[in-house]
Scaffold this motif. Structure first.
Motif, PDB file in Angstrom:
ATOM      1  N   GLU A 176       0.829  -1.213   0.000  1.00  0.00           N
ATOM      2  CA  GLU A 176       0.000   0.000   0.000  1.00  0.00           C
ATOM      3  C   GLU A 176       0.865   1.265   0.000  1.00  0.00           C
ATOM      4  N   THR A 177       1.905   1.245   0.828  1.00  0.00           N
ATOM      5  CA  THR A 177       2.807   2.405   0.886  1.00  0.00           C
ATOM      6  C   THR A 177       3.439   2.644  -0.479  1.00  0.00           C
ATOM      7  N   ILE A 178       3.834   1.539  -1.126  1.00  0.00           N
ATOM      8  CA  ILE A 178       4.485   1.659  -2.443  1.00  0.00           C
ATOM      9  C   ILE A 178       3.484   2.208  -3.469  1.00  0.00           C
ATOM     10  N   CYS A 179       2.254   1.685  -3.439  1.00  0.00           N
ATOM     11  CA  CYS A 179       1.239   2.149  -4.408  1.00  0.00           C
ATOM     12  C   CYS A 179       1.002   3.651  -4.245  1.00  0.00           C
ATOM     13  N   ASP A 180       0.826   4.101  -2.992  1.00  0.00           N
ATOM     14  CA  ASP A 180       0.576   5.530  -2.755  1.00  0.00           C
ATOM     15  C   ASP A 180       1.728   6.374  -3.278  1.00  0.00           C
ATOM     16  N   TYR A 181       2.945   5.930  -2.940  1.00  0.00           N
ATOM     17  CA  TYR A 181       4.142   6.688  -3.308  1.00  0.00           C
ATOM     18  C   TYR A 181       4.290   6.762  -4.835  1.00  0.00           C
ATOM     19  N   ALA A 182       4.093   5.621  -5.490  1.00  0.00           N
ATOM     20  CA  ALA A 182       4.239   5.575  -6.961  1.00  0.00           C
ATOM     21  C   ALA A 182       3.139   6.409  -7.625  1.00  0.00           C
ATOM     22  N   HIS A 183       1.931   6.284  -7.121  1.00  0.00           N
ATOM     23  CA  HIS A 183       0.810   7.046  -7.721  1.00  0.00           C
ATOM     24  C   HIS A 183       1.045   8.553  -7.608  1.00  0.00           C
ATOM     25  N   GLY A 213      -4.258  -1.123  -3.542  1.00  0.00           N
ATOM     26  CA  GLY A 213      -4.201   0.016  -4.460  1.00  0.00           C
ATOM     27  C   GLY A 213      -3.506  -0.213  -5.791  1.00  0.00           C
ATOM     28  N   ALA A 214      -3.166  -1.481  -6.111  1.00  0.00           N
ATOM     29  CA  ALA A 214      -2.494  -1.729  -7.398  1.00  0.00           C
ATOM     30  C   ALA A 214      -3.446  -1.419  -8.555  1.00  0.00           C
ATOM     31  N   ASP A 215      -2.860  -1.018  -9.694  1.00  0.00           N
ATOM     32  CA  ASP A 215      -3.688  -0.660 -10.864  1.00  0.00           C
ATOM     33  C   ASP A 215      -3.966  -1.878 -11.746  1.00  0.00           C
ATOM     34  N   ILE A 216      -2.939  -2.708 -11.942  1.00  0.00           N
ATOM     35  CA  ILE A 216      -3.118  -3.929 -12.750  1.00  0.00           C
ATOM     36  C   ILE A 216      -2.567  -5.097 -11.930  1.00  0.00           C
ATOM     37  N   VAL A 217      -3.346  -6.150 -11.837  1.00  0.00           N
ATOM     38  CA  VAL A 217      -2.915  -7.320 -11.071  1.00  0.00           C
ATOM     39  C   VAL A 217      -3.116  -8.565 -11.928  1.00  0.00           C
ATOM     40  N   ILE A 218      -2.062  -9.368 -12.008  1.00  0.00           N
ATOM     41  CA  ILE A 218      -2.144 -10.586 -12.826  1.00  0.00           C
ATOM     42  C   ILE A 218      -2.019 -11.789 -11.896  1.00  0.00           C
ATOM     43  N   GLN A 219      -2.978 -12.699 -12.019  1.00  0.00           N
ATOM     44  CA  GLN A 219      -3.005 -13.871 -11.124  1.00  0.00           C
ATOM     45  C   GLN A 219      -3.029 -15.181 -11.914  1.00  0.00           C
ATOM     46  N   SER A 220      -2.178 -16.122 -11.526  1.00  0.00           N
ATOM     47  CA  SER A 220      -2.244 -17.464 -12.107  1.00  0.00           C
ATOM     48  C   SER A 220      -3.278 -18.254 -11.315  1.00  0.00           C
TER      49      SER A 220
END
Ligand SMILES: Cc1ncc(COP(=O)(O)O)c(C=O)c1O
Length: 470
Positions: A176-183, A213-220
């Motif tokens: 979450e911290t990374i998402c906020d910072y990157a956004h 808060g990720a924008d794109i998430v890819i799941q197997s």
């Protein structure tokens, strides 16, 4: 019969292997348990194509759209796309859908090879973040938050950041911290959640990438949920991403004849997830807790499953055998297949397809093995090289350069022309365009001697390696 593949697979079916590996349906056990056997048994009759009523994955308007819409609701995304070429094609379309040629992307160095391949295909420049590594187990532990934020600050021209979350070993961190910072700095956050499609099934598991808060998430889905191998999902949330661009890349790289068996298995996995997933996950977590309690009595076995409880790393160190040995013993003597082995132990992937008897068999096997190896000395320590090889050329430049083969030790100081990937986990130690060091060559040869599989390299005897000419 001369059908070699079928014969071997039939043998595996006949021995009723105990599965702590992917796919998540555990040799179909979960379908049997939930009463879906009739569907699965006759699924070959559903092997169809785009005919009247079956819709079209590449421009869905009917049943595929409805199923994807349901998945979006269940997984709490704004838009979900089914994938039939694994997360591999989802990662590639996400990267190329966000980054144009010559753009920069920040990625964790221990990313899956599909990330580097996307950089080759899309002429994108990767900037790496060093992963943390546990020296006791050689487990890759994800990224250090401070280092991620610093890397973002140093690369404000990057279009996106892609992170593996959770790691293959189930380790998670504060996304979450990374998402906020990157956004806040205008970057798109792409998360390779290949190993985490089950995380939303319990609050006792780490939070999902979408929740953070990720924008794109890819799941197997095929790895940890009950769907067929190669079936995956790409989720999008928010308005930072051009969905049409991602779909147009998917149309380029994904089959034009998508398998209805894979799509049907995703449909089923979404149904199981929504209707019975939480209850089944709760049962699984109880079985894992019980396993943890029982294994405490065995003083020669240490387990690691601090974050995502469903990924259990079993250390074989005190048994005096390598993880590669333990993997072989479990398979040959106890009919148990683990997901992967490294020098220090083996990894179990437990899913809602595992039942109580699987864990009992595992405990019995480990106790039996411990009795037999109790007099062994601890194995010697070998250290994972904690360096990011120097990037001399971008992956695409290196890929298209002329190459030559040299003896492996003559390659030191040269630019690598191919991948060197311990498999599993499929994370490259060297990628095209990186400078070869003695430390990495020593590690590769040592691990290979101890039983590690190395893929990517063309000379499987590891005598020669391809370098970039000149
Ligand atoms: C971390 C990670 N990302 C992506 C992938 C690719 O997933 P798939 O096999 O669904 O293409 C893998 C496969 O093992 C993986 O381990």
């Amino acid at each position: 019969m001369k059908t070699k593949i079928i014969n071997q697979l039939k043998e595996i079916v006949d021995i009723d292997l105990i599965s702590f590996h992917v796919p998540g349906h555990k040799l179909g056990k979960v379908y049997e348990k939930l009463g879906y056997l009739d569907i699965v048994k006759n699924i070959y009759k559903m092997d169809t194509t785009e005919i009247s009523g079956t819709d079209n994955l590449h421009s869905p308007e009917g049943i595929i759209k409805e199923s994807q819409d349901r998945a979006a609701q269940v997984f709490k995304s704004d838009k979900t796309y089914y994938l039939v070429n694994g997360s591999t094609c989802g990662i590639q379309s996400a990267i190329m859908g966000v980054c144009s040629p010559n753009d920069k992307i920040i990625v964790n160095r221990d990313c899956h090879q599909s990330v580097i391949n996307a950089c080759i295909l899309g002429d994108i420049e990767p900037t790496y973040i060093l992963p943390k590594i546990n020296k006791e187990t050689n487990i890759l532990e994800g990224v250090d938050i401070k280092e991620v934020l610093e890397t973002i600050d140093k690369n404000l021209d990057a279009k996106a950041i892609l992170l593996t979350y959770p790691t293959y070993y189930g380790i998670t961190y504060d996304l979450e911290t990374i998402c906020d910072y990157a956004h806040n700095r205008g970057m798109v956050v792409i998360v390779d959640e290949a190993h985490g499609s089950h995380l939303g099934l319990s609050t006792k598991l780490p939070r999902t990438a979408l929740q953070q808060g990720a924008d794109i998430v890819i799941q197997s889905a095929h790895k940890t949920l009950p769907s067929f191998t190669q079936s995956s999902m790409l989720h999008i949330k928010g308005d930072k991403v051009d969905c049409n661009k991602i779909c147009s890349i998917l149309r380029i790289i994904e089959s034009s004849s998508p398998s209805y068996l894979l799509m049907a298995s995703l449909d089923l996995a979404v149904d199981i997830y929504e209707t019975k997933g939480e209850e089944l996950m709760n049962d699984l977590l109880i079985n894992i807790k019980d396993f943890e309690e029982k294994i405490k009595d065995n003083k020669l076995i240490d387990i690691y499953n601090e974050y995502d409880k469903t990924k259990i790393f079993i250390s074989s160190k005190k048994l005096g055998i390598t993880g590669y040995n333990l993997d072989t013993i479990l398979r040959d003597k106890y009919n148990i297949q683990v997901e992967l082995a490294n020098y220090y132990g083996v990894l179990l992937i437990c899913t809602i397809g595992n039942d109580r008897s699987d864990f009992k068999n595992m405990i019995d096997a480990l106790n039996d093995i411990s009795e037999r190896y109790s007099l062994n000395k601890m194995i010697n320590h070998i250290e994972y090289p904690m360096i990011i090889p120097e990037k001399v050329l971008n992956p695409r430049e290196a890929f298209y350069k002329d190459k030559k083969n040299v003896k492996i030790y003559d390659s030191i100081g040269e630019v690598c022309g191919e991948y060197i990937i311990p498999y599993p986990p499929g994370i490259s130690l060297l990628s095209p365009g990186e400078k070869i060091s003695k430390e990495i060559i020593d590690y590769i040869l040592l691990c290979n001697k101890k039983g590690m599989n190395i893929s990517g390299i063309k000379d499987s005897n590891l005598e020669f390696i391809q370098i970039v000419k000149d």
